[in-house]
Motif scaffolding. Structure first.
Motif, PDB file in Angstrom:
ATOM      1  N   LEU A  23      -3.524   1.272   6.840  1.00 52.24           N
ATOM      2  CA  LEU A  23      -2.088   1.339   7.113  1.00 52.24           C
ATOM      3  C   LEU A  23      -1.626   2.773   7.310  1.00 52.24           C
ATOM      4  CD1 LEU A  23      -0.714  -1.367   4.669  1.00 52.24           C
ATOM      5  CD2 LEU A  23      -0.684  -1.449   7.160  1.00 52.24           C
ATOM      6  N   ILE A  24      -2.123   3.682   6.489  1.00 53.36           N
ATOM      7  CA  ILE A  24      -1.744   5.091   6.625  1.00 53.36           C
ATOM      8  C   ILE A  24      -2.179   5.617   7.993  1.00 53.36           C
ATOM      9  CG2 ILE A  24      -2.195   7.423   5.756  1.00 53.36           C
ATOM     10  CD1 ILE A  24      -2.372   6.035   2.908  1.00 53.36           C
ATOM     11  N   ASP A  25      -3.392   5.289   8.411  1.00 50.96           N
ATOM     12  CA  ASP A  25      -3.891   5.732   9.723  1.00 50.96           C
ATOM     13  C   ASP A  25      -3.019   5.203  10.845  1.00 50.96           C
ATOM     14  OD1 ASP A  25      -5.957   7.096   8.518  1.00 50.96           O
ATOM     15  OD2 ASP A  25      -7.489   5.594   8.997  1.00 50.96           O
ATOM     16  N   ILE A  26      -2.637   3.923  10.757  1.00 44.66           N
ATOM     17  CA  ILE A  26      -1.804   3.327  11.815  1.00 44.66           C
ATOM     18  C   ILE A  26      -0.434   3.980  11.854  1.00 44.66           C
ATOM     19  CG2 ILE A  26      -0.690   1.193  12.580  1.00 44.66           C
ATOM     20  CD1 ILE A  26      -3.155  -0.295  11.311  1.00 44.66           C
TER      21      ILE A  26
ATOM     22  N   VAL B  76       8.221 -14.772  11.724  1.00 47.79           N
ATOM     23  CA  VAL B  76       7.257 -14.531  10.650  1.00 47.79           C
ATOM     24  C   VAL B  76       6.740 -15.882  10.187  1.00 47.79           C
ATOM     25  CG1 VAL B  76       6.940 -13.662   8.311  1.00 47.79           C
ATOM     26  CG2 VAL B  76       8.349 -12.381   9.935  1.00 47.79           C
ATOM     27  N   LYS B  77       5.445 -16.112  10.376  1.00 46.48           N
ATOM     28  CA  LYS B  77       4.826 -17.387   9.978  1.00 46.48           C
ATOM     29  C   LYS B  77       3.911 -17.194   8.773  1.00 46.48           C
ATOM     30  CE  LYS B  77       6.410 -19.643  13.639  1.00 46.48           C
ATOM     31  NZ  LYS B  77       7.819 -19.903  13.514  1.00 46.48           N
ATOM     32  N   GLY B  78       2.929 -16.303   8.886  1.00 46.45           N
ATOM     33  CA  GLY B  78       1.987 -16.066   7.800  1.00 46.45           C
ATOM     34  C   GLY B  78       2.456 -14.932   6.907  1.00 46.45           C
ATOM     35  N   LEU B  79       2.004 -14.967   5.664  1.00 45.02           N
ATOM     36  CA  LEU B  79       2.346 -13.901   4.719  1.00 45.02           C
ATOM     37  C   LEU B  79       1.070 -13.289   4.165  1.00 45.02           C
ATOM     38  CD1 LEU B  79       5.230 -15.631   2.745  1.00 45.02           C
ATOM     39  CD2 LEU B  79       5.428 -13.955   4.583  1.00 45.02           C
ATOM     40  N   PRO B  80       1.035 -12.006   3.958  1.00 47.07           N
ATOM     41  CA  PRO B  80       2.079 -11.070   4.350  1.00 47.07           C
ATOM     42  C   PRO B  80       2.062 -10.819   5.860  1.00 47.07           C
ATOM     43  CG  PRO B  80       0.191  -9.872   3.489  1.00 47.07           C
ATOM     44  CD  PRO B  80      -0.118 -11.339   3.338  1.00 47.07           C
ATOM     45  N   THR B  81       3.221 -10.512   6.423  1.00 51.23           N
ATOM     46  CA  THR B  81       3.304 -10.030   7.798  1.00 51.23           C
ATOM     47  C   THR B  81       3.805  -8.601   7.724  1.00 51.23           C
ATOM     48  OG1 THR B  81       3.649 -12.191   8.810  1.00 51.23           O
ATOM     49  CG2 THR B  81       4.439 -10.292  10.044  1.00 51.23           C
TER      50      THR B  81
ATOM     51  N   VAL C 226      -0.832  -1.755  -2.808  1.00 46.43           N
ATOM     52  CA  VAL C 226      -1.288  -1.072  -1.582  1.00 46.43           C
ATOM     53  C   VAL C 226      -0.106  -0.357  -0.932  1.00 46.43           C
ATOM     54  CG1 VAL C 226      -2.220  -1.445   0.743  1.00 46.43           C
ATOM     55  CG2 VAL C 226      -3.172  -2.701  -1.201  1.00 46.43           C
ATOM     56  N   LEU C 227       1.036  -1.038  -0.876  1.00 45.46           N
ATOM     57  CA  LEU C 227       2.223  -0.447  -0.256  1.00 45.46           C
ATOM     58  C   LEU C 227       2.751   0.733  -1.066  1.00 45.46           C
ATOM     59  CD1 LEU C 227       3.864  -3.782   0.809  1.00 45.46           C
ATOM     60  CD2 LEU C 227       2.833  -2.095   2.318  1.00 45.46           C
ATOM     61  N   LEU C 228       2.631   0.661  -2.371  1.00 46.06           N
ATOM     62  CA  LEU C 228       3.021   1.802  -3.209  1.00 46.06           C
ATOM     63  C   LEU C 228       2.153   3.010  -2.886  1.00 46.06           C
ATOM     64  CD1 LEU C 228       3.622   0.067  -6.659  1.00 46.06           C
ATOM     65  CD2 LEU C 228       5.345   1.123  -5.181  1.00 46.06           C
ATOM     66  N   ASP C 229       0.847   2.772  -2.688  1.00 47.09           N
ATOM     67  CA  ASP C 229      -0.069   3.861  -2.322  1.00 47.09           C
ATOM     68  C   ASP C 229       0.304   4.458  -0.969  1.00 47.09           C
ATOM     69  OD1 ASP C 229      -1.441   3.429  -4.671  1.00 47.09           O
ATOM     70  OD2 ASP C 229      -3.135   2.383  -3.720  1.00 47.09           O
ATOM     71  N   VAL C 230       0.615   3.597  -0.015  1.00 47.47           N
ATOM     72  CA  VAL C 230       0.995   4.050   1.330  1.00 47.47           C
ATOM     73  C   VAL C 230       2.264   4.902   1.244  1.00 47.47           C
ATOM     74  CG1 VAL C 230       1.802   3.307   3.618  1.00 47.47           C
ATOM     75  CG2 VAL C 230      -0.120   2.126   2.523  1.00 47.47           C
ATOM     76  N   ALA C 231       3.261   4.397   0.523  1.00 47.37           N
ATOM     77  CA  ALA C 231       4.528   5.130   0.383  1.00 47.37           C
ATOM     78  C   ALA C 231       4.303   6.480  -0.288  1.00 47.37           C
ATOM     79  CB  ALA C 231       5.525   4.288  -0.409  1.00 47.37           C
TER      80      ALA C 231
ATOM     81  N   GLN D  73      -3.992  -5.744   4.421  1.00 49.26           N
ATOM     82  CA  GLN D  73      -4.555  -4.503   4.969  1.00 49.26           C
ATOM     83  C   GLN D  73      -4.787  -3.563   3.793  1.00 49.26           C
ATOM     84  OE1 GLN D  73      -5.145  -3.533   8.270  1.00 49.26           O
ATOM     85  NE2 GLN D  73      -4.782  -5.659   8.786  1.00 49.26           N
ATOM     86  N   ASP D  74      -5.742  -2.660   3.950  1.00 53.03           N
ATOM     87  CA  ASP D  74      -5.927  -1.670   2.882  1.00 53.03           C
ATOM     88  C   ASP D  74      -5.057  -0.446   3.177  1.00 53.03           C
ATOM     89  OD1 ASP D  74      -7.791   0.562   4.112  1.00 53.03           O
ATOM     90  OD2 ASP D  74      -8.595  -1.375   4.762  1.00 53.03           O
ATOM     91  N   ALA D  75      -4.832   0.350   2.148  1.00 57.89           N
ATOM     92  CA  ALA D  75      -3.909   1.484   2.253  1.00 57.89           C
ATOM     93  C   ALA D  75      -4.352   2.484   3.318  1.00 57.89           C
ATOM     94  CB  ALA D  75      -3.770   2.177   0.898  1.00 57.89           C
ATOM     95  N   SER D  76      -5.634   2.817   3.372  1.00 61.76           N
ATOM     96  CA  SER D  76      -6.058   3.846   4.328  1.00 61.76           C
ATOM     97  C   SER D  76      -5.877   3.388   5.771  1.00 61.76           C
ATOM     98  CB  SER D  76      -7.501   4.277   4.062  1.00 61.76           C
ATOM     99  OG  SER D  76      -8.390   3.202   4.216  1.00 61.76           O
TER     100      SER D  76
END
Length: 98
Positions: free
Chosen positions: A90-93, A63-68, A32-37, A85-88
Motif C-alpha cells: 500500500l505504501i508503494d502504491i 463496494v461489494k467485497g470487503l475490505p475495498t 496495516v492501515l495504522l502502519d501505512v498512516a 493488502q500488506d502495508a509495504s
C-alpha cells in the motif's frame, strides 16, 4: 455525499478503506492501515469508512467485497482493489501518487 467530496478533494493522496466490524478480513486491515498512516505521515491521508454507517456511499461506489481499498488524488479515483493488502504494498502504491 458532499462530505465525501471534501474528503477526496485534497492535494495529497487519500487511501479509503471500506470495512464492516463484522467482517474479519476487513478488521484485520486496521493495524496495516495504522502502519501505512504512520509511515506516510502528512504526505497522505488514510480514512476508514464503515459500510454499515455509510450504505449510500458504498452503493454509489459499488463496494461489494470487503475490505475495498481506494486511492483518490485531487478528487479522482486512481486505484481500487478488494481484499487484504500488506502495508509495504500500500505504501508503494500511494507513493506513486505523491
Amino acid at each position: 455525499m458532499s462530505k465525501f467530496g471534501e474528503l477526496i478533494n485534497v492535494p495529497v493522496p487519500v487511501l479509503l478503506d471500506f470495512y464492516a466490524e463484522w467482517n474479519e478480513q476487513a478488521t484485520a486491515m486496521h493495524p496495516v492501515l495504522l502502519d501505512v498512516a504512520a509511515a506516510l505521515g502528512d504526505k497522505a491521508k488514510v480514512i476508514k469508512i464503515d459500510v454499515d454507517k455509510n450504505q449510500q456511499l458504498a452503493e454509489a461506489l459499488r463496494v461489494k467485497g470487503l475490505p475495498t481499498l481506494m486511492i483518490y488524488k485531487g478528487g479522482e479515483m486512481k486505484w481500487r482493489q478488494s481484499g487484504e493488502q500488506d502495508a509495504s504494498t500500500l505504501i508503494d502504491i500511494i507513493q506513486e501518487y505523491l
